[in-house]
Design a protein around this motif. Sequence first.
Motif, mmCIF file in Angstrom:
data_model
loop_
_atom_site.group_PDB
_atom_site.id
_atom_site.type_symbol
_atom_site.label_atom_id
_atom_site.label_comp_id
_atom_site.label_asym_id
_atom_site.label_seq_id
_atom_site.Cartn_x
_atom_site.Cartn_y
_atom_site.Cartn_z
ATOM 1 N N MET A 1 0.848 -1.184 0.000
ATOM 2 C CA MET A 1 0.000 0.000 0.000
ATOM 3 C C MET A 1 0.887 1.239 0.000
ATOM 4 S SD MET A 1 -3.115 -0.975 2.635
ATOM 5 C CE MET A 1 -3.926 0.566 2.219
ATOM 6 N N GLN A 2 0.331 2.323 -0.504
ATOM 7 C CA GLN A 2 1.095 3.554 -0.591
ATOM 8 C C GLN A 2 1.494 4.024 0.809
ATOM 9 O OE1 GLN A 2 -0.882 6.668 -2.698
ATOM 10 N NE2 GLN A 2 0.867 8.053 -2.646
ATOM 11 N N GLY A 3 2.757 4.364 0.919
ATOM 12 C CA GLY A 3 3.265 4.828 2.198
ATOM 13 C C GLY A 3 3.933 3.743 3.028
ATOM 14 N N PHE A 4 3.929 2.502 2.505
ATOM 15 C CA PHE A 4 4.556 1.388 3.226
ATOM 16 C C PHE A 4 5.627 0.736 2.362
ATOM 17 C CE2 PHE A 4 0.437 1.827 5.208
ATOM 18 C CZ PHE A 4 0.693 1.636 6.552
ATOM 19 N N ASN A 5 6.608 0.142 3.034
ATOM 20 C CA ASN A 5 7.630 -0.614 2.303
ATOM 21 C C ASN A 5 7.033 -1.882 1.695
ATOM 22 O OD1 ASN A 5 9.658 1.179 3.014
ATOM 23 N ND2 ASN A 5 10.168 0.051 4.889
ATOM 24 N N ILE A 6 7.705 -2.379 0.656
ATOM 25 C CA ILE A 6 7.337 -3.676 0.066
ATOM 26 C C ILE A 6 8.070 -4.767 0.835
ATOM 27 C CG2 ILE A 6 7.467 -5.127 -1.988
ATOM 28 C CD1 ILE A 6 7.343 -2.562 -3.659
ATOM 29 N N CYS A 7 7.345 -5.811 1.249
ATOM 30 C CA CYS A 7 7.935 -6.934 2.000
ATOM 31 C C CYS A 7 7.948 -8.182 1.126
ATOM 32 C CB CYS A 7 7.136 -7.196 3.283
ATOM 33 S SG CYS A 7 7.795 -8.564 4.262
ATOM 34 N N VAL A 8 9.116 -8.781 0.978
ATOM 35 C CA VAL A 8 9.257 -10.004 0.180
ATOM 36 C C VAL A 8 9.804 -11.116 1.078
ATOM 37 C CG1 VAL A 8 10.372 -11.076 -1.795
ATOM 38 C CG2 VAL A 8 9.673 -8.668 -1.910
ATOM 39 N N GLN A 9 9.072 -12.189 1.215
ATOM 40 C CA GLN A 9 9.514 -13.355 2.005
ATOM 41 C C GLN A 9 9.919 -14.461 1.036
ATOM 42 O OE1 GLN A 9 9.383 -14.116 5.715
ATOM 43 N NE2 GLN A 9 10.811 -15.542 4.770
ATOM 44 N N GLN A 10 11.154 -14.948 1.153
ATOM 45 C CA GLN A 10 11.669 -15.952 0.223
ATOM 46 C C GLN A 10 12.056 -17.232 0.955
ATOM 47 O OE1 GLN A 10 14.952 -13.781 -1.458
ATOM 48 N NE2 GLN A 10 13.726 -12.987 -3.158
ATOM 49 N N ASP A 11 12.255 -18.290 0.151
ATOM 50 C CA ASP A 11 12.761 -19.578 0.641
ATOM 51 C C ASP A 11 11.880 -20.157 1.754
ATOM 52 O OD1 ASP A 11 14.818 -19.299 -1.127
ATOM 53 O OD2 ASP A 11 16.199 -18.455 0.348
ATOM 54 N N ILE A 12 10.600 -20.226 1.481
ATOM 55 C CA ILE A 12 9.665 -20.827 2.429
ATOM 56 C C ILE A 12 9.502 -22.301 2.068
ATOM 57 C CG2 ILE A 12 7.317 -20.787 3.341
ATOM 58 C CD1 ILE A 12 7.202 -17.825 2.566
ATOM 59 N N LEU A 13 9.879 -23.172 2.967
ATOM 60 C CA LEU A 13 9.769 -24.613 2.733
ATOM 61 C C LEU A 13 8.362 -25.078 3.093
ATOM 62 C CD1 LEU A 13 11.043 -27.359 2.035
ATOM 63 C CD2 LEU A 13 11.748 -27.533 4.436
ATOM 64 N N VAL A 14 7.644 -25.586 2.107
ATOM 65 C CA VAL A 14 6.294 -26.099 2.327
ATOM 66 C C VAL A 14 6.352 -27.617 2.233
ATOM 67 C CG1 VAL A 14 3.893 -26.054 1.571
ATOM 68 C CG2 VAL A 14 5.316 -24.012 1.339
ATOM 69 N N GLU A 15 6.213 -28.292 3.366
ATOM 70 C CA GLU A 15 6.301 -29.738 3.407
ATOM 71 C C GLU A 15 4.900 -30.361 3.449
ATOM 72 O OE1 GLU A 15 8.611 -30.303 6.950
ATOM 73 O OE2 GLU A 15 10.496 -30.374 5.833
ATOM 74 N N THR A 16 4.867 -31.658 3.157
ATOM 75 C CA THR A 16 3.618 -32.389 3.292
ATOM 76 C C THR A 16 3.111 -32.284 4.723
ATOM 77 O OG1 THR A 16 4.327 -33.935 1.590
ATOM 78 C CG2 THR A 16 2.550 -34.656 3.035
ATOM 79 N N ARG A 17 1.841 -31.982 4.872
ATOM 80 C CA ARG A 17 1.223 -31.805 6.185
ATOM 81 C C ARG A 17 1.852 -30.635 6.947
ATOM 82 N NH1 ARG A 17 -2.823 -32.417 7.672
ATOM 83 N NH2 ARG A 17 -2.345 -32.976 9.813
ATOM 84 N N GLY A 18 2.544 -29.748 6.249
ATOM 85 C CA GLY A 18 3.181 -28.622 6.918
ATOM 86 C C GLY A 18 2.168 -27.547 7.300
ATOM 87 N N ASP A 19 2.334 -26.974 8.465
ATOM 88 C CA ASP A 19 1.502 -25.870 8.940
ATOM 89 C C ASP A 19 2.355 -24.601 8.840
ATOM 90 O OD1 ASP A 19 -0.156 -24.098 10.123
ATOM 91 O OD2 ASP A 19 -0.311 -25.146 12.044
ATOM 92 N N VAL A 20 2.267 -23.921 7.703
ATOM 93 C CA VAL A 20 3.151 -22.799 7.409
ATOM 94 C C VAL A 20 2.426 -21.480 7.660
ATOM 95 C CG1 VAL A 20 4.587 -21.682 5.667
ATOM 96 C CG2 VAL A 20 4.374 -24.171 5.694
#
Length: 400
Positions: A1-20
């Motif tokens: 949104m205007q006036g806020f920084n952009i947040c980028v989250q990388q390298d998220i491991l999504v496993e079987t039955r994972g609660d991410v």
Amino acid sequence: MQGFNICVQQDILVETRGDVTVNAVLRVGAVAETINVVEAPVAVEFNTSTMQLTVDTKMANDLPIIHRNVFLLAALNPAVVVRSTTEQATYHLWAPNQLDGGGNTTTKNDLLVDGVPQLLANKSSYSPPMDAVSELNVQQNSVDAEFGHSAGGIISLQLKSGTNQIHGTAYYLGRNPKLNAVADSTTHTPNLVRNHIGGFSVGAPLKKNKIFNFTAYERWLNIEPRTVFYTLPTGAERQGDFSQSRNSSGGLRQIYDPWSTRFNAAGNTATRDAFANNAIPRSRLDATSLKFLGDVWQPTSLGDDITGVNNYKATSPMNIKFWNLTSRTDFYLSDKWKTFFRYSQFRTFLDEKAADASRAWGNPYGFISHSFHLAGDAVWTINPTTVFNIRGALGSCPPA
């Protein structure tokens, strides 16, 4: 949104039955500034109390597993006990379900491959090559309510998929006694073990960003020794002469004439007469039995004790011919429609070459074990909170 920084989250491991759970924090700042977070979030599960263990690709590939049965990696979970002690190879389809997952749950577990049930009765209908497995997840008893088809734990395999880059593996595992130390330094008896296990896996795009395929193949050409111990009738016993047949106390093992049976109604007892000289007359021997005995092995020794127990001992080679193929194709039809189709099959031939062939006994340890499995899955993301998923499978395996 205007006036806020952009947040980028990388390298998220999504496993079987994972609660991410990923918490994106927006901070006041210029739009041109970007905050990159490259560390993976802490794997804390807030929505389930199930005890579980996930084995990832690196562990599945690097751990030395002599039987090559990826289901048995479930034993890495301290709560899992493997009940199968001898028949653990990939083609032994009883082994994957002979596990205790958090209690006495053997043959009561549920097995999933790519989310599709694998069990036919208490047996797995297919076991994939280890190089085809992306991860293995074990949920010990008791499991989440969504798994309603099991009285035990849940063992779930996720197979690899192709990507936009071509990647693969090739391997060979060999064993030959000529390259090993002497197995028996006293007699220098030749070792029969020969192992030739090889295979490959390859993932590639069939259409970039749209269609991907991953195929894995493994083949075994092995020889293993089989040692047998039998107690067989001696030459004299084959002719009806039991005058030298002894019991464990050294006494005569008496043979009685069944046709001489007499019943005493008053005492509710029956008596029989012993054969003279503890020998059955030649005229009383059944012709069919004599013909059958002609095809039965002769004893190779006097036995282990006075009773003649284990008077036949022999070692013969068991030839193992096995191949295993699985191929999965993923279709990314759109951002909302994704589907895959998988074809899996293996064929096993175990043939024992007895040192002294017998038509009466044949191939005591040999068998044929084939497996066939088809699976498909389609996911429709209707909106951010609603997902429609349908899957199905067709499988077959030996009844015994």
